[in-house]
Design a protein around this motif. Structure first.
Motif, PDB file in Angstrom:
ATOM      1  N   LEU A 282      58.932  46.665 120.728  1.00  0.00           N
ATOM      2  CA  LEU A 282      58.317  46.858 122.047  1.00  0.00           C
ATOM      3  C   LEU A 282      58.374  48.313 122.471  1.00  0.00           C
ATOM      4  N   GLU A 283      59.485  48.974 122.195  1.00  0.00           N
ATOM      5  CA  GLU A 283      59.675  50.345 122.670  1.00  0.00           C
ATOM      6  C   GLU A 283      59.160  51.401 121.711  1.00  0.00           C
ATOM      7  N   PHE A 284      59.295  51.145 120.398  1.00  0.00           N
ATOM      8  CA  PHE A 284      59.047  52.218 119.443  1.00  0.00           C
ATOM      9  C   PHE A 284      57.863  51.980 118.501  1.00  0.00           C
ATOM     10  N   CYS A 285      57.127  50.888 118.676  1.00  0.00           N
ATOM     11  CA  CYS A 285      55.913  50.691 117.868  1.00  0.00           C
ATOM     12  C   CYS A 285      54.722  50.541 118.803  1.00  0.00           C
ATOM     13  N   ARG A 286      54.149  51.667 119.155  1.00  0.00           N
ATOM     14  CA  ARG A 286      52.974  51.704 120.032  1.00  0.00           C
ATOM     15  C   ARG A 286      51.900  52.530 119.347  1.00  0.00           C
ATOM     16  N   PRO A 287      50.621  52.287 119.686  1.00  0.00           N
ATOM     17  CA  PRO A 287      49.566  53.020 118.991  1.00  0.00           C
ATOM     18  C   PRO A 287      49.893  54.515 118.912  1.00  0.00           C
ATOM     19  N   ALA A 288      49.762  55.105 117.702  1.00  0.00           N
ATOM     20  CA  ALA A 288      49.094  54.615 116.513  1.00  0.00           C
ATOM     21  C   ALA A 288      49.914  53.704 115.630  1.00  0.00           C
TER      22      ALA A 288
END
Length: 382
Positions: A282-288
């Motif tokens: 949730l915190e560290f896998c955001r686009p891209a």
């Protein structure tokens, strides 16, 4: 006067009687009020002390058949699927409820394993008539769950297999954790039906490319669940990894796979019960970093790698390039195209080489419906 009584005496006696009567009424009324007040004080004291409120209930016969109390204790009460998919549970409550797992592995009743088809869609299902034909005659072997935008109001007729199969939904954004939340929501609602053993995620642009019997046998006889989970050393694989994922996930455990999957009941329970890896993604896998391509494949590779076939059952065409696979329109649906859906496939099934590798295909535009219906019986088997 005829009786020889003194009139003055008669008047005085009547006057005394009239005074005595009101005094007695007042005394009785006062006594009644005091009694009522005492009872009220006693009732308030007992309610506060015991927490029990006494209410007047309708007269109930003393003798009643015992069967009226049985449904809540009967096994049917626990194994019967919800009659209505609409509920007021929050995601936290839903996932907790769906995480119940029997510790006795052998079922004490005749259980026919079902496939839960989970439709993740923005709104309508334009290819619904094709799916209706696919499902026909197999009612006891499948169940359907639909997650759409909350604002969408479905209008399926009552005889449709999609009627009243909408679950409480929330907005889901592509590439964001909300899309994984939607998938977990589908899994959790489907887990509430104890007969659901296999869980397939599809979209409104997906079609089955084999008949129901073929697909059911393929999935139910497989030793593995079908989720892509491969180690991609390039910029779109390990390149999306963040060291902040440590210590829960190190880079050697980082995996990538297709969003569209099939999992068994054990893996579905692991997914909806996860509280260890979810906060990290949730915190560290955001686009891209697109979380729907990494969260489930990575987490299940860590938790249950021996249960994964490491491939998806849904075919897409990436030959046209771009960030998304090709979308097929009506002109694309030809006899040659339908034949290619089954040809030239090589994969491993239960440890042996196989030519049946995909059971579903996407992305088909709404305009393809009529041509798909035309070719379905000859090329798809339904």
């Amino acid at each position: 006067m005829e009786e020889g009584k003194d009139p003055a005496t008669i008047i005085t006696t009547r006057s005394n009687q009239s005074r005595t009567l009101p005094q007695r009424l007042i005394q009785l009324l006062t006594l009644f009020l005091v009694l009522c007040f005492t009872i009220s004080l006693f009732s308030i004291y007992m309610i506060r002390k015991t927490g029990v409120i006494t209410t007047v209930t309708p007269s109930i016969p003393i003798l009643q058949p015992c069967i009226q109390e049985q449904p809540s204790n009967n096994l049917d009460h626990w194994i019967r699927p919800p009659s209505n998919l609409i509920h007021t549970m929050s995601d936290k409550e839903l996932f907790w409820r769906a995480s119940f797992v029997p510790q006795v592995k052998k079922y004490p009743f005749a259980r026919v394993p079902k496939i839960a088809f989970m439709f993740l869609t923005k709104g309508p299902l334009p290819l619904a008539p094709l799916w209706e034909r696919f499902f026909k005659g197999h009612k006891s072997l499948f169940s359907i769950y639909i997650h759409s935008l909350p604002s969408y109001e479905p209008r399926f007729p009552s005889e449709s297999v999609f009627f009243n199969r909408q679950i409480p939904s929330q907005i889901a954004e592509w590439g964001r954790m909300s899309i994984c939340d939607a998938e977990k929501r589908l899994l959790a609602n489907a887990l509430l039906d104890i007969s659901n053993e296999y869980f397939i995620l599809v979209s409104e642009s997906c079609i089955p490319i084999y008949n129901f019997t073929t697909i059911y046998n393929y999935i139910s006889q497989s030793k593995y669940s079908f989720m892509g989970a491969f180690d991609d050393p390039g910029p779109f694989g390990r390149g999306r990894y963040s060291p902040n994922m440590l210590p829960e996930v190190n880079i050697s455990q980082w995996r990538k796979g297709s969003q569209w999957f099939e999992v068994n009941r054990k893996l579905a329970s692991i997914i909806i019960s996860d509280v260890t890896y979810y906060p990290k993604f949730l915190e560290f896998c955001r686009p891209a970093c697109y979380v729907d391509e990494h969260y489930f494949p990575t987490m299940l590779t860590i938790r249950a790698p021996n249960l994964l076939a490491n491939r998806s059952l849904t075919w897409v065409d990436w030959s046209r390039g771009g960030a998304h696979p090709a979308t097929f329109g009506a002109p694309d649906i030809t006899e040659g195209f339908m034949m290619k859906l089954h040809e030239g496939r090589e994969c491993v099934y239960n440890g042996k080489p196989a030519s049946v590798c995909y059971l579903f295909a996407r992305k088909f535009a709404p305009s393809t419906l009529q041509r798909l219906l035309l070719y379905a019986s000859d090329f798809l088997g339904y």
